[in-house]
Write a protein that holds these residues in place. Structure first.
Motif, PDB file in Angstrom:
ATOM      1  N   ALA A  80       0.829  -1.207   0.000  1.00  0.00           N
ATOM      2  CA  ALA A  80       0.000   0.000   0.000  1.00  0.00           C
ATOM      3  C   ALA A  80       0.863   1.256   0.000  1.00  0.00           C
ATOM      4  CB  ALA A  80      -0.927  -0.014   1.208  1.00  0.00           C
ATOM      5  N   ALA A  81       1.950   1.230   0.746  1.00  0.00           N
ATOM      6  CA  ALA A  81       2.835   2.403   0.787  1.00  0.00           C
ATOM      7  C   ALA A  81       3.468   2.660  -0.570  1.00  0.00           C
ATOM      8  CB  ALA A  81       3.920   2.186   1.845  1.00  0.00           C
ATOM      9  N   GLY A  90     -13.917 -10.677  -3.552  1.00  0.00           N
ATOM     10  CA  GLY A  90     -15.066 -10.272  -2.735  1.00  0.00           C
ATOM     11  C   GLY A  90     -14.723  -9.832  -1.337  1.00  0.00           C
ATOM     12  N   LEU A  91     -13.463 -10.016  -0.933  1.00  0.00           N
ATOM     13  CA  LEU A  91     -13.013  -9.579   0.379  1.00  0.00           C
ATOM     14  C   LEU A  91     -11.562  -9.124   0.264  1.00  0.00           C
ATOM     15  CD1 LEU A  91     -13.330  -9.352   3.500  1.00  0.00           C
ATOM     16  CD2 LEU A  91     -12.434 -11.691   3.617  1.00  0.00           C
ATOM     17  N   VAL A  92     -11.293  -7.922   0.757  1.00  0.00           N
ATOM     18  CA  VAL A  92      -9.948  -7.355   0.673  1.00  0.00           C
ATOM     19  C   VAL A  92      -9.506  -6.932   2.064  1.00  0.00           C
ATOM     20  CG1 VAL A  92      -8.498  -5.607  -0.401  1.00  0.00           C
ATOM     21  CG2 VAL A  92     -10.490  -6.500  -1.635  1.00  0.00           C
ATOM     22  N   LEU A  93      -8.356  -7.440   2.484  1.00  0.00           N
ATOM     23  CA  LEU A  93      -7.745  -7.024   3.746  1.00  0.00           C
ATOM     24  C   LEU A  93      -6.710  -5.952   3.438  1.00  0.00           C
ATOM     25  CD1 LEU A  93      -7.454 -10.578   5.239  1.00  0.00           C
ATOM     26  CD2 LEU A  93      -8.714  -8.695   6.302  1.00  0.00           C
ATOM     27  N   ALA A  94      -6.974  -4.733   3.889  1.00  0.00           N
ATOM     28  CA  ALA A  94      -6.100  -3.590   3.604  1.00  0.00           C
ATOM     29  C   ALA A  94      -5.735  -2.913   4.923  1.00  0.00           C
ATOM     30  CB  ALA A  94      -6.790  -2.597   2.677  1.00  0.00           C
ATOM     31  N   PRO A  95      -4.550  -2.301   4.989  1.00  0.00           N
ATOM     32  CA  PRO A  95      -4.103  -1.742   6.270  1.00  0.00           C
ATOM     33  C   PRO A  95      -4.809  -0.443   6.640  1.00  0.00           C
ATOM     34  CG  PRO A  95      -2.506  -1.253   4.550  1.00  0.00           C
ATOM     35  CD  PRO A  95      -3.523  -2.158   3.932  1.00  0.00           C
ATOM     36  N   GLY A 101      -4.263   3.307   8.406  1.00  0.00           N
ATOM     37  CA  GLY A 101      -3.169   4.244   8.255  1.00  0.00           C
ATOM     38  C   GLY A 101      -3.211   5.007   6.947  1.00  0.00           C
ATOM     39  N   GLU A 102      -2.207   5.844   6.747  1.00  0.00           N
ATOM     40  CA  GLU A 102      -2.180   6.769   5.608  1.00  0.00           C
ATOM     41  C   GLU A 102      -2.175   6.044   4.267  1.00  0.00           C
ATOM     42  OE1 GLU A 102      -0.327   8.875   2.343  1.00  0.00           O
ATOM     43  OE2 GLU A 102       0.736   7.389   3.577  1.00  0.00           O
ATOM     44  N   ALA A 103      -1.372   4.989   4.136  1.00  0.00           N
ATOM     45  CA  ALA A 103      -1.310   4.263   2.868  1.00  0.00           C
ATOM     46  C   ALA A 103      -2.637   3.577   2.571  1.00  0.00           C
ATOM     47  CB  ALA A 103      -0.178   3.241   2.896  1.00  0.00           C
ATOM     48  N   GLY A 104      -3.245   3.002   3.601  1.00  0.00           N
ATOM     49  CA  GLY A 104      -4.549   2.386   3.415  1.00  0.00           C
ATOM     50  C   GLY A 104      -5.616   3.393   3.046  1.00  0.00           C
ATOM     51  N   ASP A 105      -5.514   4.611   3.610  1.00  0.00           N
ATOM     52  CA  ASP A 105      -6.462   5.674   3.264  1.00  0.00           C
ATOM     53  C   ASP A 105      -6.318   6.071   1.790  1.00  0.00           C
ATOM     54  OD1 ASP A 105      -7.377   5.673   5.851  1.00  0.00           O
ATOM     55  OD2 ASP A 105      -6.237   7.449   6.467  1.00  0.00           O
ATOM     56  N   ARG A 106      -5.079   6.126   1.308  1.00  0.00           N
ATOM     57  CA  ARG A 106      -4.873   6.453  -0.113  1.00  0.00           C
ATOM     58  C   ARG A 106      -5.479   5.383  -1.015  1.00  0.00           C
ATOM     59  NH1 ARG A 106       0.084   6.338  -2.090  1.00  0.00           N
ATOM     60  NH2 ARG A 106       1.211   5.519  -0.268  1.00  0.00           N
ATOM     61  N   LEU A 107      -5.334   4.121  -0.623  1.00  0.00           N
ATOM     62  CA  LEU A 107      -5.956   3.033  -1.384  1.00  0.00           C
ATOM     63  C   LEU A 107      -7.473   3.206  -1.407  1.00  0.00           C
ATOM     64  CD1 LEU A 107      -5.030  -0.744  -1.001  1.00  0.00           C
ATOM     65  CD2 LEU A 107      -7.373   0.007  -1.380  1.00  0.00           C
ATOM     66  N   LEU A 108      -8.046   3.503  -0.239  1.00  0.00           N
ATOM     67  CA  LEU A 108      -9.496   3.696  -0.135  1.00  0.00           C
ATOM     68  C   LEU A 108      -9.959   4.842  -1.023  1.00  0.00           C
ATOM     69  CD1 LEU A 108     -12.110   2.853   1.408  1.00  0.00           C
ATOM     70  CD2 LEU A 108     -11.528   4.610   3.074  1.00  0.00           C
ATOM     71  N   THR A 109      -9.206   5.916  -1.056  1.00  0.00           N
ATOM     72  CA  THR A 109      -9.565   7.066  -1.893  1.00  0.00           C
ATOM     73  C   THR A 109      -9.547   6.698  -3.372  1.00  0.00           C
ATOM     74  OG1 THR A 109      -8.704   8.626  -0.264  1.00  0.00           O
ATOM     75  CG2 THR A 109      -8.914   9.415  -2.515  1.00  0.00           C
ATOM     76  N   ALA A 110      -8.511   5.967  -3.778  1.00  0.00           N
ATOM     77  CA  ALA A 110      -8.415   5.561  -5.183  1.00  0.00           C
ATOM     78  C   ALA A 110      -9.527   4.605  -5.560  1.00  0.00           C
ATOM     79  CB  ALA A 110      -7.051   4.903  -5.437  1.00  0.00           C
ATOM     80  N   LEU A 111      -9.840   3.685  -4.670  1.00  0.00           N
ATOM     81  CA  LEU A 111     -10.934   2.738  -4.932  1.00  0.00           C
ATOM     82  C   LEU A 111     -12.261   3.474  -5.035  1.00  0.00           C
ATOM     83  CD1 LEU A 111     -11.954  -0.205  -5.134  1.00  0.00           C
ATOM     84  CD2 LEU A 111     -12.095  -0.222  -2.631  1.00  0.00           C
ATOM     85  N   THR A 112     -12.483   4.427  -4.150  1.00  0.00           N
ATOM     86  CA  THR A 112     -13.724   5.204  -4.165  1.00  0.00           C
ATOM     87  C   THR A 112     -13.889   5.943  -5.494  1.00  0.00           C
ATOM     88  OG1 THR A 112     -13.656   5.508  -1.766  1.00  0.00           O
ATOM     89  CG2 THR A 112     -14.996   7.063  -3.029  1.00  0.00           C
ATOM     90  N   TYR A 146      -7.217  -3.663   8.613  1.00  0.00           N
ATOM     91  CA  TYR A 146      -6.543  -4.331   9.731  1.00  0.00           C
ATOM     92  C   TYR A 146      -5.497  -3.414  10.348  1.00  0.00           C
ATOM     93  CZ  TYR A 146      -2.707  -5.288   6.404  1.00  0.00           C
ATOM     94  OH  TYR A 146      -1.684  -5.156   5.499  1.00  0.00           O
ATOM     95  N   THR A 147      -5.173  -3.689  11.605  1.00  0.00           N
ATOM     96  CA  THR A 147      -4.185  -2.893  12.326  1.00  0.00           C
ATOM     97  C   THR A 147      -2.861  -3.629  12.501  1.00  0.00           C
ATOM     98  OG1 THR A 147      -5.042  -3.682  14.451  1.00  0.00           O
ATOM     99  CG2 THR A 147      -5.944  -1.612  13.587  1.00  0.00           C
ATOM    100  N   ASP A 148      -2.880  -4.967  12.405  1.00  0.00           N
ATOM    101  CA  ASP A 148      -1.641  -5.725  12.539  1.00  0.00           C
ATOM    102  C   ASP A 148      -1.785  -7.073  11.836  1.00  0.00           C
ATOM    103  OD1 ASP A 148      -3.072  -7.444  14.307  1.00  0.00           O
ATOM    104  OD2 ASP A 148      -2.502  -6.209  16.021  1.00  0.00           O
ATOM    105  N   GLU A 149      -0.677  -7.785  11.759  1.00  0.00           N
ATOM    106  CA  GLU A 149      -0.659  -9.071  11.051  1.00  0.00           C
ATOM    107  C   GLU A 149      -1.512 -10.116  11.753  1.00  0.00           C
ATOM    108  OE1 GLU A 149       3.164 -10.535   9.792  1.00  0.00           O
ATOM    109  OE2 GLU A 149       3.973  -8.505   9.794  1.00  0.00           O
ATOM    110  N   ALA A 150      -1.663 -10.002  13.044  1.00  0.00           N
ATOM    111  CA  ALA A 150      -2.477 -10.975  13.776  1.00  0.00           C
ATOM    112  C   ALA A 150      -3.931 -10.926  13.306  1.00  0.00           C
ATOM    113  CB  ALA A 150      -2.393 -10.705  15.270  1.00  0.00           C
ATOM    114  N   GLU A 151      -4.421  -9.729  13.017  1.00  0.00           N
ATOM    115  CA  GLU A 151      -5.799  -9.623  12.518  1.00  0.00           C
ATOM    116  C   GLU A 151      -5.928 -10.250  11.142  1.00  0.00           C
ATOM    117  OE1 GLU A 151      -7.289  -5.578  14.856  1.00  0.00           O
ATOM    118  OE2 GLU A 151      -7.100  -5.572  12.670  1.00  0.00           O
TER     119      GLU A 151
END
Length: 516
Positions: free
Chosen positions: A262-263, A289-294, A296-307, A389-394
């Motif tokens: 994502a970064a 049908g299901l995407v696990l994305a982080p 944070g800032e990089a994940g927010d940029r992904l969300l913006t582009a997807l939107t 997600y917030t960490d790898e455990a999730e």
């Protein structure tokens, strides 16, 4: 008392919901029996591999020649569009020719010869093994691929390549296309001297049940819903003599986007995801049908582009109004779950169309049993779920809860792809994805299934009901069974197993590969 009239089979325009024409009538039990018996009687005619290869090539040629009519018919019944259907027809005819080449080569017969060796303890007899056709195969056509996974599609092509006649249960969403393609296949059979019975076609829900229960049907191939496929699978298993049922039922096709990925390329991933989940109005069996994305800032940029990309997607037509209703109900129910948000709301795009969208929630909610389990089930149409997600455990906790899938996709960073990440994250995610799916995609998207010998289109249940593939030439293995001959006099052996290899087949002799 007079018998009830057979129910008509209508071709319907999904763009308007209006009937176009009556194409056929639903097959009675007696008509199913007639089709299966004709197929069973045609088995000896398919024994010659040269004839089978000729049939497959002739069918491809006739489909290509009638391409304009075939595409027009399919578009009128599915609204998939001439561009998409032109590509699908090319895939279908390529598939037929690939199986013809495989039949010519003969490697699928898996010929193995182990000569007698009295010096072994215990002594080994002369053993010769190859594979033979199971018999008549029931093929259940798919709704979303009126050509490549329907009457002239992979199940039909692979069964004919294996030497098995087919009786196809047409999908109600494209009966006219089914009739046209079946006529072309039968013409191909006649052109190479085969009887009509090698390719049968029936319509109707009850006909599908009668088909899988018929004692002369020896195996079945299905592409469709979990509910429909499971009902047929159970019917196949409940027969006095159960038969193999190779069903492709449903798949969530999870995607994991790492923080590094994502970064490095959040915008590209967001745009690529939008294209993959909306392709064909989201009606691909490998739609993510299901995407696990982080977070944070990089994940927010992904969300913006997807939107942005999903918002620019035009409303589309689903294959039929029943599927449209199921999609609208599915997204409404999912969006109403606690903690779920809809940055772009999926739903009705018009009276006959649907609009694309996606849902978001915290991945931690999916890692828990209960409330959000519906989000772990496929929703057919242009929608996906983005779990932050917030960490790898999730990530690990969510993946551990997923059922079997056709595909799993990893979007990795450069160091993860090169194996340079100190924690071995890329390798660990690859292992997790391998446990979930039959095809693992790295830094790409799962939509698009190449027809190639190394392809595998299948996965753990409920993606499929067996470990076989329905794409690629190894799909023919579903319709074969091995038989071994021990100490059989040479004059009685089938030509495929004779010492001098008169058919020039690739084989393994005393453990070593031989090529003609």
């Amino acid at each position: 008392m007079a018998a009830a009239a057979a129910a008509p089979v209508w071709s319907v325009d999904p763009r308007t919901g209006k009937r176009r024409e009556q194409v056929a009538v639903e097959a009675t039990a007696a008509e199913v029996d007639t089709a299966v018996r004709a197929a069973h009687a045609a088995r000896p005619a398919l024994a010659d591999r040269a004839v089978r290869a000729a049939l497959l090539r002739r069918a491809a040629d006739l489909l290509d020649a009638a391409g304009e009519r075939v595409i027009e018919a399919a578009d009128a019944e599915t609204a998939l569009g001439p561009g998409r259907l032109t590509g699908e027809l090319a895939r279908t005819t390529y598939q037929l020719r690939s199986f013809a080449d495989s039949v010519d080569e003969g490697a699928f017969l898996d010929v193995r010869i182990d000569h007698a060796d009295p010096a072994l303890a215990p002594p080994r007899p002369d053993l010769r093994r190859y594979k033979i056709p199971l018999g008549t195969v029931a093929v259940y056509a798919a709704s979303n691929f009126p050509l490549a996974f329907s009457v002239p599609g992979g199940d039909t092509a692979s069964a004919l390549a294996a030497g098995c006649p087919v009786v196809i249960k047409a999908h109600p969403d494209h009966p006219a296309t089914s009739e046209l393609c079946a006529a072309l296949l039968r013409r191909a059979a006649a052109d190479v001297g085969l009887p009509d019975g090698v390719i049968g076609l029936v319509h109707g829900f009850q006909a599908g049940l009668d088909l899988v229960r018929h004692p002369q049907v020896r195996a079945a191939g299905f592409t469709g819903s979990v509910r429909g496929g499971r009902a047929l699978h159970d019917a196949a298993a409940a027969r006095p003599h159960p038969i193999p049922f190779h069903g492709e039922l449903g798949s969530l096709n999870p995607v994991v986007v790492t923080e590094s990925a994502a970064a490095e390329r959040a915008e590209a991933i967001g745009a690529g995801l939008a294209g993959a989940m909306t392709l064909g109005t989201g009606q691909f069996c490998v739609k993510p049908g299901l995407v696990l994305a982080p977070e944070g800032e990089a994940g927010d940029r992904l969300l913006t582009a997807l939107t942005a990309a999903v918002s620019d997607t035009e409303a589309g037509v689903l294959l039929d109004h029943r599927m449209r209703d199921a999609f609208l109900d599915g997204v409404r129910t999912r969006a109403a779950l606690p903690g779920v948000q809809a940055p772009v709301t999926p739903g009705a795009g018009g009276e006959h169309t649907v609009s694309a969208g996606f849902l978001t929630l915290a991945a931690a909610a999916l890692a828990e049993d209960g409330t959000h389990d519906l989000l772990l089930e496929e929703c057919f149409g242009p929608v996906t779920v983005l779990a932050r997600y917030t960490d790898e455990a999730e990530v690990a906790a969510v993946l551990a809860r997923l059922p079997g899938n056709l595909t799993a996709t990893l979007q990795l960073g450069a160091d993860e792809s090169a194996g340079r990440d100190g924690a071995g994250r890329g390798a660990r995610l690859l292992a997790d994805a391998t446990a979930l799916a039959g095809r693992v995609v790295v830094n790409g998207w799962p939509t698009g299934v190449a027809v190639a010998p190394a392809q595998h289109h299948g996965g753990p249940y409920p993606a499929t009901t067996s470990t076989a593939t329905s794409v690629g030439t190894t799909a023919a293995e579903r319709w074969l069974r091995p038989v071994a001959y021990q100490d059989t006099p040479p004059a009685l052996l089938p030509p495929e197993l004779r010492e001098d290899n008169p058919l020039g087949l690739p084989r393994r002799v005393d453990g070593r590969a031989e090529h003609a």
